[in-house]
Design an enzyme around this catalytic site. Structure first.
Site, short mmCIF file in Angstrom:
data_model
loop_
_atom_site.label_atom_id
_atom_site.label_comp_id
_atom_site.label_asym_id
_atom_site.label_seq_id
_atom_site.Cartn_x
_atom_site.Cartn_y
_atom_site.Cartn_z
N HIS A 124 61.80 85.54 1.31
CA HIS A 124 62.27 84.33 0.39
C HIS A 124 63.43 84.38 0.64
O HIS A 124 64.27 83.11 0.72
CB HIS A 124 61.84 84.94 -1.09
N GLU A 125 64.38 85.45 0.78
CA GLU A 125 65.75 85.43 0.86
C GLU A 125 66.12 84.82 2.05
O GLU A 125 67.22 84.05 2.14
CB GLU A 125 66.51 86.87 0.70
N HIS A 128 66.01 80.95 1.95
CA HIS A 128 67.28 80.51 1.29
C HIS A 128 68.40 80.18 2.58
O HIS A 128 69.10 79.10 2.47
CB HIS A 128 68.11 81.30 0.49
N GLU A 187 64.56 78.08 -5.28
CA GLU A 187 63.73 79.19 -5.70
C GLU A 187 62.24 78.99 -5.13
O GLU A 187 61.85 79.60 -4.31
CB GLU A 187 63.60 79.62 -7.12
#
Length: 264
Positions: A124-125, A128, A187
């Protein structure tokens, strides 16, 4: 004056239009090398202020997962040098920054119970970063500020009464109506990118759902979703579940290629 200001904003917006990995139109006004420099500076600052975990087992475990994920990134990201640091911090958190930087808090290792769950957060990070969300947020902030300045100038030229009160209201409206949903959109997009990335690397996609169930059990007060930069855990779990079928297909393909990480 109004026409000139409006044209300037439109020109800036059009010049920065790009497309995210999920096909979403983005506004990015800053060159990538500048964002990388900002990411490097921020990471150095974090390392100077926060204790680094020197536990070899923790570092080997986290780097093992990072390496598996990075190998599945688009070439320009997979080929760059990444720095992975474990920080002594009880919060269940992780982050990634432009320029190839990943930070994982020791508190997350207690909530993410296995490699698949930790891969969900780290994917997920990293999502980004490859979606260039930092650039988009900085660009959005610049455009919002310019828009508010234009509004103020127009009201000043037209002698609008109660201008200060109106400007305050516009500021709140921009934050709640634009900036926060914009962040929630990031997100959600990072969740989907991360889900696909972990699956391509050979991690079980269901780990993402399990991780957010663990997060939800942590409790703590949360603001209402429309006043938060993050979707609620329930909504995240639902969106991840909706994309689970395609992620499982990617996972099966990874297994057939022999991608089966064993990070412990």
């Amino acid at each position: 004056m109004k026409k000139v200001l409006a044209c300037m904003l439109v020109a800036l917006t059009l010049s920065g239009c790009k497309t995210s990995p999920t096909g979403r139109t983005q506004i990015m006004l800053y060159p990538e090398h500048q964002m990388n420099e900002m990411g490097l500076a921020s990471f150095d600052q974090i390392k100077s202020k926060q204790a680094v975990d020197t536990n070899q087992a923790n570092n080997t475990y986290v780097k093992c997962i990072a390496d598996a994920l990075i190998a599945q990134l688009p070439n320009k990201y997979a080929s760059q040098k990444w720095e992975v640091v474990v920080f002594k911090d009880d919060s269940a958190n992780a982050f990634a920054l432009p320029g190839g930087k990943i930070g994982v808090h020791t508190g997350l290792l207690k909530v993410a119970k296995n490699q698949h769950q930790l891969a969900a957060v780290m994917g997920h990070e990293v999502g980004h970063v490859i979606a260039q969300h930092a650039n988009e947020r900085v660009s959005q902030s610049s455009l919002l500020q310019a828009g508010l300045q234009v509004s103020n100038a127009v009201m000043e030229m037209n002698n609008i009464e109660h201008r200060n009160a109106i400007m305050q209201g516009l500021g709140v409206g921009a934050q709640v109506g634009i900036a926060l949903p914009f962040s929630r959109g990031h997100e959600t997009e990072a969740d989907i990118i991360g889900l696909e990335l972990m699956a391509k690397a050979g991690f079980k996609p269901i780990g993402a759902v399990e991780l957010w169930r663990n997060m939800e059990k942590q409790g703590g007060e949360r603001p209402m979703e429309f006043l938060s930069t993050h979707p609620s855990p329930d909504n995240r779990i639902q969106r991840l579940s909706d994309n689970m079928s395609s992620a499982n297909n990617l996972y099966r393909n990874a297994q057939q290629k022999g991608l089966n990480p064993t990070c412990k």
